[in-house]
Design an enzyme around this catalytic site. Structure first.
Site, mmCIF file in Angstrom:
data_model
loop_
_atom_site.group_PDB
_atom_site.id
_atom_site.type_symbol
_atom_site.label_atom_id
_atom_site.label_comp_id
_atom_site.label_asym_id
_atom_site.label_seq_id
_atom_site.Cartn_x
_atom_site.Cartn_y
_atom_site.Cartn_z
ATOM 1 N N GLU A 1 -33.692 31.523 -20.214
ATOM 2 C CA GLU A 1 -32.279 31.653 -20.602
ATOM 3 C C GLU A 1 -31.951 30.724 -21.774
ATOM 4 O O GLU A 1 -31.004 29.921 -21.730
ATOM 5 C CB GLU A 1 -31.367 31.380 -19.413
ATOM 6 C CG GLU A 1 -31.609 32.365 -18.304
ATOM 7 C CD GLU A 1 -30.552 32.379 -17.210
ATOM 8 O OE1 GLU A 1 -29.679 31.496 -17.204
ATOM 9 O OE2 GLU A 1 -30.601 33.298 -16.375
ATOM 10 N N GLU B 1 -36.193 36.875 -13.067
ATOM 11 C CA GLU B 1 -35.391 36.071 -12.132
ATOM 12 C C GLU B 1 -34.338 36.978 -11.526
ATOM 13 O O GLU B 1 -33.636 37.684 -12.263
ATOM 14 C CB GLU B 1 -34.747 34.905 -12.894
ATOM 15 C CG GLU B 1 -34.062 33.919 -11.980
ATOM 16 C CD GLU B 1 -33.504 32.736 -12.757
ATOM 17 O OE1 GLU B 1 -34.209 32.164 -13.610
ATOM 18 O OE2 GLU B 1 -32.336 32.399 -12.503
HETATM 19 C C1 GAL Z 1 -30.144 31.227 -13.614
HETATM 20 C C2 GAL Z 1 -31.023 30.084 -14.102
HETATM 21 C C3 GAL Z 1 -31.615 29.323 -12.934
HETATM 22 C C4 GAL Z 1 -30.558 29.009 -11.928
HETATM 23 C C5 GAL Z 1 -29.918 30.282 -11.472
HETATM 24 C C6 GAL Z 1 -28.898 30.080 -10.381
HETATM 25 O O1 GAL Z 1 -29.328 31.719 -14.599
HETATM 26 O O2 GAL Z 1 -32.053 30.573 -14.889
HETATM 27 O O3 GAL Z 1 -32.214 28.150 -13.394
HETATM 28 O O4 GAL Z 1 -29.625 28.182 -12.524
HETATM 29 O O5 GAL Z 1 -29.299 30.879 -12.575
HETATM 30 O O6 GAL Z 1 -28.283 31.288 -10.050
#
Ligand code: GAL
Length: 828
Positions: A429, A506
Site C-alpha cells: 500500500e 491482502e
Molecule cells: C491494510 C494494511 C495492513 C493493515 C490492514 C488493517 O490496509 O495493509 O497493514 O493495516 O489494512 O485492516
C-alpha cells in the site's frame, strides 16, 4: 556468584568461562568454516539520558542476558507510550548491548565475521571501539567483517551495539526493540564462499529428471594466486548422495570469483506444500589439495506459474493459494525470535489448511523461512511498508533514499534459496501508487530484484484497484495484479485487467474477539466504522470486544465468508492472503486505548483459534470438521430472542442439531453456504450437533451450559523440552465446573508458579484490551482460558508448573527437560 563474561569460542558453540580458564586449547582454526551461536552472555543497558551518542553507562545499569532480546515486551502497557496503541503501547528507547570474547591465536589465518539477523532499529556496531557501520532498517539481516580489528588470545575483544528505537511512532504495528533476532560468529578460510554467495535454482526438467543450477560467488581475501578447485554434491533428506559435479578449476584472479554449474537429479522428489521434500547442496572448495571451504545450501525442486485464466499451479497442478498475512511478533513473547514459537504458529495454521504466508510488511527472521521450507508453506517475502512517502512521522521513509538498494538486495540475496519463497513484494500500500513517482520507483525496485533473481514474480500489494489511477500498475513492471481488498471488483477482474494475473495480496480485515458473541441478527454484516445503522458498531462495547460471529469487518474489507466465496468461485482468482492469521500486537482497530492488539486474526494473540478458524478448516483441509458456536451459557441474557447457532462442517451431507436430546431438525448447506444456522430459544443444558454422510455418523460436537468455576485444566503442547534454554512449552489453562464442563465465560484470576529447570516466559489470554504486562505471573482468564509459556532451562531435569486460583485446588503439571541432542526430531 561473580562471573567474568568472557566468551571463548569453540567450534559450533560458545562457552562462558571464568577468566582463569581462558587459555584452554582451542580448535577453532582446524575447520575451514565454523559457525558459532553468539547469542549467549551479553550485557544490556537502557540509555536514560539520550543527549550523548556514546555515553559511559554505570556498571550497575547493565544486566546479563541471552539474545534474541526485545526490551519493549518487558515494559508496561501505557496509553502515553509514544509508539501509541498502533505500535502496541509499549516503550521504545535507546538500548546498548556489549559482549567481551576471546578468539584463539591461530585464527589469524582466518576471516572472522559477525552476522545479525535483525536489530530494531538504527543499529551501530563497534568492535574494540571502532565503528563497523550502521543499519537503520530494523528487519534486515547484515554482517560485518571483524578480521582487521580482532585481537587474538590472550587479548580480549569487545563488541558493542547501540540500538535506537527512540523516535516514535515509526510503525503501524508493534516492532519490538533490540537485537531481537539471532547473532552468529562465522570464521572461514581466506578462500571461501562469500556471505549469501550461493544461489541454487532447481526445477523439474521432465518427468524423470530435474536440473539444479548453481551459481557460487567465492571470495579470495588472502590474495591467493593460481588455481583452486570447486565441486558440488547433492544429498537427499536422508543424507544419501544422489548427484555430483566434476571438479572444476577456479582461476584465482581478483578478489571475487563466480562459478556456475548445472547438475542433474534423477527421479526427483518435488517440493510441495503437502510433501515438502528438501535436498542439500554441498559446495567444496580446495586449494593445493587442502580443503578451503565446505558450504551447505538447502533447496527444493519445484516449479510454479500463474495463469491469467486458470490461476496458480504448483508442479503442474492447479492449487488455490490459501494464505494468511503475518506480522513478526510472537504474541506475549514480543519480537524476540524463538523457533518453537514460530513453529507453533505454523502448526496451528497448517492444521487449518493454510498453505501460504505473507511476511507483512517486511523481511522475516530466517527461521520462519526454514520452517516454511520444512513444513510446506509458500511464502511471499515483502520488503517495505513505505518508500519515500511516510506513513508515520519517523518511519523508514527517512532512510529509503540511502538504503533501499542495499536493503532490497540483501533481502533477495539472503532468501533466494528457499523453496518456500515463491514471490517478492516490493511494497505494501505504497503511497507512490497515487502519483507518477510510482512509475519510476516501481521500475527501479523491480529491476533491483530481477538483477539478482528472475525465477520468482515480483509484485507490490496495491490498495488502489483502478488500473487508470494506479501508477505502480502503470509502470508495467509488476508481474501480477496483487490487490489488497476490493473484493467488490473481483467478479469483473478480467474486464478491468484483461490478460492479467490476479492475486489477493491482502483480504478481509474482519474483526473478532475470541469467545464474545453479540445479540444481533448474526446473518447481517457490519462494517467499521459504522456504515450500518447499528449504533453499537459506531460506539463499540464498553469492554472493547467485537462479536466472533463472522459478521464484523473494517469498512475496506469484508467478512471472511464474503471474500472466500468469491475466490472459490473463479478459477482466475489464484488465491488470497487473509489479514491476518494471528492477532498481533498493535493496530487495535476499531478501538482506542486500552485496546492494544489487533482483532483481525483467525487465531487470537495467545494462539487460541477463534470460531472462524473452523470455517477455514472445513474449507481448506481434509480433516473432518464439526464446530458449533456460540457457547451455551446465555442465562444472563436480557433478550428473550432466540440464540443464533452456527455450525461449520464438511465431509458430510447433513447436520442435525439437538437441544437437551430434542431434535431441532437436520440441515445441509446449499449453494455457496459456508455454515448452517438455527435460531434456538435458549434453554440451559446441552446443544449437540451430529454430522452424517450417507446416513452414517461422521462426527459429533457439543456445547454445554456450565456451572460455577471449580477446576483448572492444564494442557501442555509437549511434555519434554530441549534443555537448550530456548525451547518452549505452551500450556493452556481452561476453567471447568465441578462436572468437568468448560466454563466459557469464566474470568478467573490465575497465578502461575514454576519450579525446576524452566522459567515462566510469559502469560496471556488473547484478550485485546488486557493491559497486564506479559511478564506477569498472574493472568485473568479471558472467556474461560489463559496461556502460560514455559521456557526450558539449560540443564536436564524436571519442571513443575502450579497454577492457583482463589477457592480452587491448585492444578499441577509436570514437564521434563532433556538433552536435545538425544531427542528425536519432530516430523512435519
Ligand atoms: C491494510 C494494511 C495492513 C493493515 C490492514 C488493517 O490496509 O495493509 O497493514 O493495516 O489494512 O485492516
Amino acid at each position: 556468584m561473580m562471573r567474568s563474561f568472557l566468551t571463548i569460542l569453540f567450534p559450533g558453540r560458545s562457552i562462558l568461562l571464568a577468566a582463569a580458564l581462558m587459555l584452554s586449547p582451542l580448535l577453532f582454526a582446524q575447520k575451514p568454516r565454523t559457525v558459532v551461536d553468539f547469542n549467549g552472555g551479553w550485557k544490556f543497558a537502557l540509555q536514560k539520558d539520550t543527549s550523548s551518542a556514546k555515553p559511559s553507562l554505570p556498571e550497575a545499569s547493565w544486566r546479563v542476558l541471552d539474545l534474541p532480546h526485545d526490551w519493549s515486551i518487558e515494559g508496561e502497557f501505557r496509553k502515553d507510550n509514544p509508539a501509541t496503541t498502533q505500535g502496541g503501547a509499549l516503550p521504545g528507547g535507546i538500548g546498548w548491548y556489549k559482549k567481551t570474547f576471546v578468539v584463539p591465536a591461530d585464527l589469524k589465518d582466518k576471516n572472522l565475521s559477525i552476522e545479525f539477523d535483525g536489530v530494531y532499529r538504527n543499529s551501530e556496531v563497534w568492535i574494540n571501539g571502532r565503528s563497523l557501520g550502521k543499519r537503520p532498517y530494523g528487519y534486515i539481516s547484515f554482517q560485518y567483517d571483524l578480521t582487521p580489528y580482532i585481537k587474538p588470545a590472550p587479548a580480549s575483544n569487545l563488541i558493542e551495539v547501540r540500538v535506537d528505537n527512540g523516535q516514535q511512532p515509526n510503525s503501524r504495528w508493534y516492532t519490538g526493540s533490540g537485537i531481537y533476532r539471532n547473532v552468529r560468529l562465522v570464521s572461514t578460510s581466506k578462500l571461501a564462499v562469500k556471505h549469501w554467495g550461493s544461489f541454487v535454482t532447481a526445477a523439474p526438467l521432465n518427468a524423470k529428471q530435474a536440473t539444479v543450477n548453481v551459481e557460487t560467488n567465492v571470495k579470495n581475501t588472502g590474495a591467493i594466486t593460481g588455481k583452486a578447485q570447486i565441486s558440488y554434491q547433492v544429498l537427499d533428506q536422508s543424507g544419501k548422495l544422489i548427484s555430483s559435479s566434476k571438479i572444476k578449476a577456479l582461476d584465482l584472479t581478483g578478489e571475487e570469483i563466480s562459478s556456475k554449474e548445472q547438475l542433474l537429479v534423477n527421479n526427483p522428489v518435488l517440493w510441495s506444500t503437502d510433501k515438502p521434500f528438501l535436498y542439500k547442496l554441498v559446495t567444496t572448495i580446495t586449494q593445493n589439495g587442502k580443503l578451503s571451504d565446505q558450504f551447505e545450501t538447502t533447496f527444493g525442486i519445484r516449479s510454479f506459474y500463474f495463469d491469467a485464466d486458470k490461476g496458480f499451479f504448483l508442479n503442474g497442478r492447479s492449487m488455490k493459494i490459501k494464505g494468511v498475512c503475518m506480522h513478526h511478533d510472537l504474541g506475549a513473547l514480543g519480537a524476540a525470535v524463538n523457533t518453537r514459537a514460530i513453529e507453533r504458529q505454523l502448526e496451528i495454521l497448517k492444521a487449518m489448511g493454510c498453505n501460504a504466508i505473507r511476511t507483512a510488511h517486511n523481511p522475516s527472521a530466517p527461521e520462519l523461512l526454514e520452517l516454511c521450507d520444512k513444513m510446506g508453506f509458500l511464502v511471499m517475502v515483502e520488503a517495505f511498508d513505505m518508500w519515500k512517502k511516510k506513513k508515520n512521522k519517523f518511519d523508514y521513509f527517512t532512510d529509503f533514499e540511502d538504503w533501499h538498494v542495499r536493503d532490497l538486495q540483501d533481502m533477495v540475496l539472503r532468501d533466494r534459496n528457499h523453496p518456500s519463497v515463491f514471490m517478492w513484494s516490493v511494497g505494501n500500500e505504497i503511497r507512490e501508487q497515487f502519483d507518477s513517482t510510482g512509475i519510476t520507483i516501481t521500475k527501479e525496485l523491480v529491476d533491483i530484484v530481477k538483477a539478482i533473481d528472475t525465477t520468482r514474480p515480483v509484485i507490490a500489494a496495491l490498495s488502489e484497484w483502478n488500473p487508470e489511477k494506479n501508477f505502480m500498475y502503470k509502470s508495467k513492471a509488476l508481474d501480477l495484479v496483487a490487490l489488497n481488498y476490493h473484493h467488490e471488483v473481483y467478479d469483473d477482474f478480467q474486464k478491468h485487467y484483461p490478460g492479467q494475473k490476479f492475486l489477493g495480496a491482502e483480504n478481509m480485515s474482519a474483526l473478532a474477539t475470541r469467545g464474545h458473541y453479540e445479540e444481533w441478527p448474526s446473518d447481517s454484516t457490519y462494517l467499521w466504522p459504522a456504515k450500518s445503522p447499528l449504533k453499537y458498531v459506531e460506539n463499540g462495547n464498553a469492554d472493547y470486544t467485537v462479536s466472533a460471529y463472522d459478521q464484523v469487518a473494517a469498512y475496506w474489507g469484508s467478512t471472511h465468508e464474503q471474500t472466500w466465496k468469491l475466490i472459490k468461485k473463479h478459477k482466475f482468482l489464484s488465491g488470497l492472503f487473509v489479514w491476518t492469521g494471528f492477532d498481533y500486537l498493535g493496530e487495535p482497530t476499531p478501538y482506542p486505548w486500552p485496546a492494544r492488539s489487533s482483532y483481525f486474526g483467525i487465531v487470537d494473540l495467545a494462539g487460541f483459534p477463534k470460531d472462524v478458524y473452523y470455517m477455514y478448516q472445513s474449507e481448506w483441509s481434509d480433516k473432518n470438521v464439526l464446530h458449533i458456536l456460540p457457547h451455551w451459557n446465555h442465562e444472563a441474557r436480557k433478550s428473550d430472542k432466540p440464540v443464533d447457532v452456527w455450525v461449520y462442517y464438511n465431509n458430510a451431507d447433513e447436520v442435525e442439531l439437538f437441544l437437551n436430546g430434542q431434535s431441532l431438525g437436520a440441515k445441509r448447506k446449499g449453494g455457496e453456504d459456508l455454515h448452517l444456522m438455527w435460531r434456538v430459544p435458549f434453554q440451559p443444558g446441552e446443544l449437540k450437533a451430529v454430522s452424517r454422510k450417507n446416513g452414517r455418523l461422521v462426527k459429533e460436537a457439543k456445547v454445554e451450559t456450565a456451572g460455577e468455576p471449580a477446576k483448572i485444566e492444564l494442557t501442555a503442547d509437549r511434555s519434554i523440552l530441549n534443555a537448550d534454554g530456548k525451547d518452549l512449552a505452551f500450556v493452556t489453562a481452561r476453567i471447568l465446573d465441578k462436572n468437568g464442563r468448560f466454563v466459557a465465560l469464566a474470568s478467573t484470576q490465575l497465578e502461575f508458579e514454576i519450579t525446576g529447570e524452566g522459567q515462566l516466559a510469559a502469560t496471556d489470554n488473547g484478550y485485546q484490551a488486557d493491559t497486564t504486562s506479559f511478564q506477569s505471573k498472574t493472568r485473568q482468564c479471558w472467556k474461560g482460558m489463559a496461556l502460560g509459556i514455559i521456557r526450558a532451562g539449560k540443564k536436564q531435569g524436571n519442571i513443575t508448573l502450579t497454577v492457583k486460583a482463589p477457592g480452587m485446588t491448585p492444578a499441577v503439571l509436570r514437564l521434563r527437560t532433556s538433552d536435545h541432542s538425544k531427542m528425536v526430531l519432530r516430523k512435519f
